[in-house]
Motif scaffolding. Structure first.
Motif, PDB file in Angstrom:
ATOM      1  N   GLN A  15      34.117  -7.119   3.140  1.00  0.00           N
ATOM      2  CA  GLN A  15      33.982  -7.833   1.762  1.00  0.00           C
ATOM      3  C   GLN A  15      35.097  -8.947   1.661  1.00  0.00           C
ATOM      4  O   GLN A  15      34.917 -10.036   1.222  1.00  0.00           O
ATOM      5  CB  GLN A  15      34.497  -6.789   0.818  1.00  0.00           C
ATOM      6  N   ASN A  60      32.484 -15.068  -5.591  1.00  0.00           N
ATOM      7  CA  ASN A  60      31.402 -14.635  -4.690  1.00  0.00           C
ATOM      8  C   ASN A  60      30.299 -15.506  -4.137  1.00  0.00           C
ATOM      9  O   ASN A  60      29.766 -15.375  -3.304  1.00  0.00           O
ATOM     10  CB  ASN A  60      30.781 -13.562  -5.375  1.00  0.00           C
ATOM     11  N   ASP A 116      33.820 -11.766   3.576  1.00  0.00           N
ATOM     12  CA  ASP A 116      32.964 -12.908   2.646  1.00  0.00           C
ATOM     13  C   ASP A 116      33.762 -13.498   1.505  1.00  0.00           C
ATOM     14  O   ASP A 116      33.217 -14.635   1.143  1.00  0.00           O
ATOM     15  CB  ASP A 116      31.860 -11.768   1.900  1.00  0.00           C
TER      16      ASP A 116
END
Length: 306
Positions: A297, A205, A300
């Protein structure tokens, strides 16, 4: 602490039963036997001995429960812990064992009273760690950090408590604190799937240390193939590397545990489409039904979805 408590209890058991050598022998073997089968057999004899006090029989049941749990029969273990608590509601080993199994099965409301009662009886280290895990799963992240801190004050190298606190810090956006706790947890136990998977997601992340993230994902899955977070992190990393077949295998493994997991569904759909199977769109659309922002998501994550 559990073993110390059991030693004292079984010392009393042996004294009470000293006129029956076979009971003394079985009581001692219940505590000291190395093999699970032998321990279960000896503890069964002690647990069924009606001449012993309820507290002594409770110890036999909880010790047999430990052996059942270690051998993988959690249903029998939970039954034994329940029998131990019925005989002696202040048996901390039985309370912790019951809480541990109920937590693992997702029965948070049933696990919490046993953990809190164990804490009251000074079985604090593992009981606080279990309470912290319950609070994390409920989204009570600040409360869970307090519980994990208490667990670590008793057992400073508890990898489970460190990994749990890291997860809570991560959800509260204390990324530096989370990274430090994951590092400590992995140093304490390099095979702890929760810590390896957690650090993998942190690195993914934050778009850093992808090589380490891949190593952590592989280690998490090797330690526990049913660890969903490990399989998901590995699958996303495999998508980033264009390893479509491997990614599909990872997402399939995650879906075998959580059939409606949107990351696994969308990731499998991407893997199928990118490898030429246009039916992967069905997986991706199903994932969007669970989470309308799932495509963003994956963007990302650095995954090309088409």
């Amino acid at each position: 602490m559990r073993k110390i408590w059991l030693v004292g209890a079984f010392a009393a058991l042996a004294l009470v039963a000293c006129e029956r050598a076979e009971v003394v022998d079985d009581s001692e073997r219940c505590l000291t036997a190395e093999e699970a089968e032998a321990k279960i057999e000896a503890c069964t004899v002690a647990a069924q001995n009606g001449s012993l006090t309820p507290q002594q029989r409770s110890v036999a049941f909880s010790t047999r429960g430990d052996a059942q749990e270690e051998s993988g029969d959690v249903t029998a273990a939970l039954r034994d812990y329940g029998s131990a608590i019925d005989l002696d509601g202040e048996n901390p080993a039985a309370l912790v064992g019951r809480a541990r199994i109920l937590l693992a099965s997702g029965q948070l409301d049933a696990a919490e009273p046993a953990a809190r009662r164990a804490i009251e009886l000074n079985q604090a280290g593992e009981a606080y760690q279990i309470l912290g895990q319950i609070q994390v799963r409920r989204g009570e992240f600040s409360e869970s950090i307090t519980s994990f801190n208490s667990a670590l004050s008793h057992e400073p190298r508890s990898a489970l408590a460190l990994a749990g606190r890291a997860r809570a810090k991560q959800r509260l956006n204390d990324l530096e604190g989370a990274a430090n706790d994951y590092d400590q947890a992995i140093r304490a136990d390099g095979n702890l799937a929760e810590a390896r998977a957690g650090r993998c997601w942190l690195d993914l992340n934050e778009k850093r240390e992808f090589d380490r993230a891949r190593q952590d994902a592989d280690a998490a899955v090797a330690a526990d193939p049913r660890n969903v977070e490990g399989q998901l992190c590995r699958g996303v990393l495999q998508l980033r590397d264009g390893q479509w077949a491997d990614a599909k295998t990872s997402f399939d493994a995650a879906l075998a545990v959580e059939s409606g997991n949107p990351i696994a569904l969308f990731g499998r759909g991407v893997a199928r489409r990118r490898s030429g199977d246009n039916a992967g769109t069905e997986d991706m659309n199903q994932a969007r039904d669970f989470d309308g922002h799932i495509g963003e998501q994956f963007d990302d994550f650095g995954v090309r979805t088409y």
